[in-house]
Scaffold this motif. Structure first.
Motif, PDB file in Angstrom:
ATOM      1  N   HIS A 170       0.832  -1.220   0.000  1.00  0.00           N
ATOM      2  CA  HIS A 170       0.000   0.000   0.000  1.00  0.00           C
ATOM      3  C   HIS A 170       0.861   1.264   0.000  1.00  0.00           C
ATOM      4  CE1 HIS A 170      -3.569  -2.432   0.631  1.00  0.00           C
ATOM      5  NE2 HIS A 170      -3.055  -2.950   1.721  1.00  0.00           N
ATOM      6  N   VAL A 339      -3.963  -8.657  -7.570  1.00  0.00           N
ATOM      7  CA  VAL A 339      -4.693  -7.441  -7.924  1.00  0.00           C
ATOM      8  C   VAL A 339      -3.682  -6.381  -8.357  1.00  0.00           C
ATOM      9  CG1 VAL A 339      -6.713  -7.896  -6.498  1.00  0.00           C
ATOM     10  CG2 VAL A 339      -4.754  -6.723  -5.496  1.00  0.00           C
ATOM     11  N   THR A 340      -4.177  -5.405  -9.074  1.00  0.00           N
ATOM     12  CA  THR A 340      -3.290  -4.458  -9.762  1.00  0.00           C
ATOM     13  C   THR A 340      -2.457  -3.593  -8.829  1.00  0.00           C
ATOM     14  OG1 THR A 340      -5.168  -2.917  -9.912  1.00  0.00           O
ATOM     15  CG2 THR A 340      -4.727  -4.330 -11.819  1.00  0.00           C
ATOM     16  N   ASP A 341      -2.945  -3.310  -7.619  1.00  0.00           N
ATOM     17  CA  ASP A 341      -2.203  -2.420  -6.728  1.00  0.00           C
ATOM     18  C   ASP A 341      -1.229  -3.170  -5.826  1.00  0.00           C
ATOM     19  OD1 ASP A 341      -4.235  -3.591  -5.282  1.00  0.00           O
ATOM     20  OD2 ASP A 341      -4.770  -1.796  -4.167  1.00  0.00           O
ATOM     21  N   ASN A 367     -12.685 -10.135  -9.197  1.00  0.00           N
ATOM     22  CA  ASN A 367     -12.564  -8.774  -8.682  1.00  0.00           C
ATOM     23  C   ASN A 367     -12.138  -7.821  -9.799  1.00  0.00           C
ATOM     24  OD1 ASN A 367     -11.049  -6.436  -7.291  1.00  0.00           O
ATOM     25  ND2 ASN A 367     -11.993  -7.496  -5.564  1.00  0.00           N
ATOM     26  N   THR A 368     -12.738  -6.633  -9.826  1.00  0.00           N
ATOM     27  CA  THR A 368     -12.444  -5.661 -10.889  1.00  0.00           C
ATOM     28  C   THR A 368     -10.991  -5.182 -10.850  1.00  0.00           C
ATOM     29  OG1 THR A 368     -13.273  -3.863  -9.484  1.00  0.00           O
ATOM     30  CG2 THR A 368     -14.824  -4.860 -11.045  1.00  0.00           C
ATOM     31  N   ARG A 369     -10.321  -5.360  -9.716  1.00  0.00           N
ATOM     32  CA  ARG A 369      -8.923  -4.949  -9.587  1.00  0.00           C
ATOM     33  C   ARG A 369      -7.957  -6.035 -10.028  1.00  0.00           C
ATOM     34  NH1 ARG A 369      -8.919  -4.390  -3.621  1.00  0.00           N
ATOM     35  NH2 ARG A 369      -6.680  -4.013  -3.825  1.00  0.00           N
ATOM     36  N   SER A 414      -3.047 -13.752  -3.699  1.00  0.00           N
ATOM     37  CA  SER A 414      -4.125 -12.837  -3.346  1.00  0.00           C
ATOM     38  C   SER A 414      -5.113 -13.515  -2.407  1.00  0.00           C
ATOM     39  CB  SER A 414      -4.862 -12.361  -4.599  1.00  0.00           C
ATOM     40  OG  SER A 414      -6.017 -11.621  -4.265  1.00  0.00           O
TER      41      SER A 414
END
Length: 431
Positions: A170, A339-341, A367-369, A414
Motif C-alpha cells: 500500500h 490485484v493491480t495495486d 474482482n475488478t482490480r 491474493s
C-alpha cells in the motif's frame, strides 16, 4: 433487508461516500453510544500477520474463559467472517440487524446529515455494536489500512497495541520507505499504552520505538532471536519462548507455515504484558495455540491442495520458506493471481527464482482490480507461466486432473484468489 441486499449496499458505498476524517469516525462512534467503551481493547497493525495474531490471541483467551470479539479484514467468502465472538462468525440475520442500527442512526440524526461512513467504517461500527450486544470482555481490532488514519484508531482507552512485521505494501497510501510505512502503522499508539512489536527491520523498528518513547509507551520487542528450539514437522511446528511472568513456554502450532511462529511469539509477549489484566493459565496458552486456525494461511483445502494468502513480496518470501519445508515427495504446482495495486511483478520474480514449482499457472480474478492473464504471463517472463485460465475454479479442476499421487498444488498471490477457490470448492462439493 436481506443479507444479500445489505452486502450489495455495503459494496456500493465507495461509489457515493466521500472520504471522512478520523474525527468524523470518532464523532459518529460517540453518537452510537461508544460501544466497546470499558472493554479490554487490543489493537493490531502491521503489514503481514495481523489476522493470524488475532486468531492465536482469540483462541488462547477463549480457552482461558474470556468472551472475545474479533474484527478482521478482508473476508474470503462472506462479510460475516469479519465479526467473530470466540471464533464463531456472526450469522447473517445479526449482521443485517447491526447494519440496520447504524443506518437508522444515520437517518435519524440531523448532525449526521452530511456524513456517510465508508465501506470499512460501516463494518467497523457494526462490529462494535455487535461486540457490545454480545457482551465481549476483550475486543481485538485489526486495522484495515495503515493505522494512524484507520477507522479502528478512533477507539480510545486501549489496553495494548501490537505491530506485526513491517514490509512494502500500500505504498501509494502509506509511503515509499519502510520508515514512512512504519510511521503510519505506529500511529495506533496511544499515550502510556504498552506496545508489543516485531523487531525485524532496523529502519522500521527505529521509527516505532521512537514514537513509543515520545508517548511513554512501555515497549516489548520480539525478534527471531526470541524463537528457540524451532522444529518443523509434517503438519505442525514447535518452538519455545521465554516470558517474564509465565516463564518458559513450549508451543505447538497446527500449521504448515513456519512464519506463524513469529505471529505466535507476538501473542505470547502480549499475554505476558497483559498478565495482570488478563490472567491466563499456562495450560490454556498451549492448548489455545495448538487449537488455533486461521483460514487462507497455508490452509489445506483438499488433500495436498494448499492455499496461502501471500499478497506482497514479503508475504511471498515467507510462503516460499513454508514450501521449502513441506517434505513434498512429488511435483509442486502453483496457481497464482493478484490485484493491480499489489507487487505482482516482484512476487512473480521471487516465485520463478525459487525454482520450487514444476509448473506455474496464472488465473484472472472476478474482482475488478484483478490483473489480466496477459499481464501476469508477462510478469513471469518467457517460460515462467505454463498456462493461464480466465476462471480460478476451472484452473483448480485442471490442476486436480493433471496431478498424480505425491504431487502438491499451491495457490497464492491474493486473498481474493483464496476466497474464490474456497467458494468454488464449497459450491462444487469437490471431495
Amino acid at each position: 433487508m436481506k443479507y444479500e441486499e445489505t452486502a450489495a449496499y455495503l459494496l456500493d458505498i465507495p461509489k457515493f461516500a466521500k472520504k471522512n476524517t478520523l474525527e468524523d469516525t470518532k464523532s459518529f462512534l460517540h453518537r452510537l453510544g461508544n460501544p466497546g467503551c470499558g472493554k479490554t481493547v487490543i489493537h493490531i497493525a502491521g503489514t503481514n500477520g495481523k489476522g493470524s495474531v488475532c486468531a492465536y490471541l482469540s483462541s488462547v483467551l477463549q480457552k482461558a474463559g474470556y468472551r472475545v470479539g474479533m474484527f478482521t479484514s478482508p473476508h474470503l467468502v462472506s462479510m460475516c467472517e469479519r465479526f467473530r465472538i470466540n471464533g464463531k462468525q456472526i450469522c447473517e440475520n445479526e449482521f443485517v440487524d447491526c447494519f440496520t442500527q447504524v443506518r437508522d442512526r444515520l437517518a435519524g440524526d440531523s448532525v449526521c446529515s452530511a456524513y456517510h461512513p465508508s465501506f470499512f467504517e460501516m463494518l467497523f461500527f457494526m462490529a462494535m455494536l455487535y461486540f457490545e450486544a454480545q457482551q465481549a470482555e476483550v475486543i481485538l481490532l485489526e486495522t484495515g489500512l495503515g493505522g494512524r488514519l484507520d477507522a479502528t484508531n478512533s477507539v480510545s482507552g486501549k489496553a495494548l497495541c501490537i505491530i506485526t512485521e513491517i514490509g512494502y505494501d500500500h505504498m501509494e497510501y502509506l509511503g515509499g520507505t519502510l520508515g514512512e510505512i512504519a510511521g503510519e502503522k505506529a500511529g495506533i499508539l496511544q499515550k502510556n499504552v504498552p506496545l508489543v512489536f516485531w523487531d525485524g527491520k532496523k529502519e522500521a523498528s527505529e521509527i516505532i520505538t521512537e514514537r513509543a518513547k515520545r508517548l511513554g509507551c512501555p515497549v516489548s520487542a520480539v525478534s527471531k532471536r526470541d524463537i528457540r528450539n524451532f522444529e518443523i514437522h509434517k503438519k505442525f511446528i514447535d518452538f519455545s519462548f521465554q516470558t517474564g511472568y509465565y516463564g518458559y513456554i513450549r508451543c505447538s502450532l497446527t500449521t504448515y507455515a513456519p512464519y506463524q511462529a513469529m505471529n505466535a511469539a507476538l501473542v505470547l509477549a502480549a499475554l505476558d504484558v497483559l498478565h495482570e489484566r488478563l490472567p491466563v493459565d499456562p495450560a490454556a496458552i498451549t492448548a489455545g495455540m495448538k487449537e488455533a486456525r486461521w483460514e487462507g494461511r497455508m490452509e489445506e483445502l483438499l488433500p495436498d491442495v494448499i492455499v496461502d494468502g501471500a499478497h506482497n513480496r514479503d508475504g511471498v518470501l515467507a510462503f516460499l520458506d513454508a514450501v521449502r519445508a513441506d517434505n513434498c515427495t512429488g511435483r509442486r504446482f502453483l496457481l497464482f493471481s493478484a490485484v493491480t495495486d499489489k507487487q505482482y511483478e516482484e512476487m512473480a520474480e521471487a516465485l520463478t527464482g525459487s525454482r520450487l514449482f514444476e509448473r506455474i499457472y496464472v488465473t484472472e480474478l472476478k474482482n475488478t482490480r484483478g490483473v489480466s492473464c496477459r499481464l501476469l504471463r508477462a510478469a513471469f517472463g518467457a517460460g515462467g507461466a505454463a498456462g493461464s485460465f480466465t476462471d480460478a475454479g476451472q484452473a483448480l479442476e485442471a490442476l486436480l486432473r493433471s496431478r498424480v499421487p505425491g504431487d502438491r498444488i499451491y495457490i497464492a498471490g491474493s486473498l481474493y484468489l483464496a476466497g474464490e477457490i474456497k467458494h468454488y470448492i464449497a459450491e462444487s462439493h469437490i471431495i
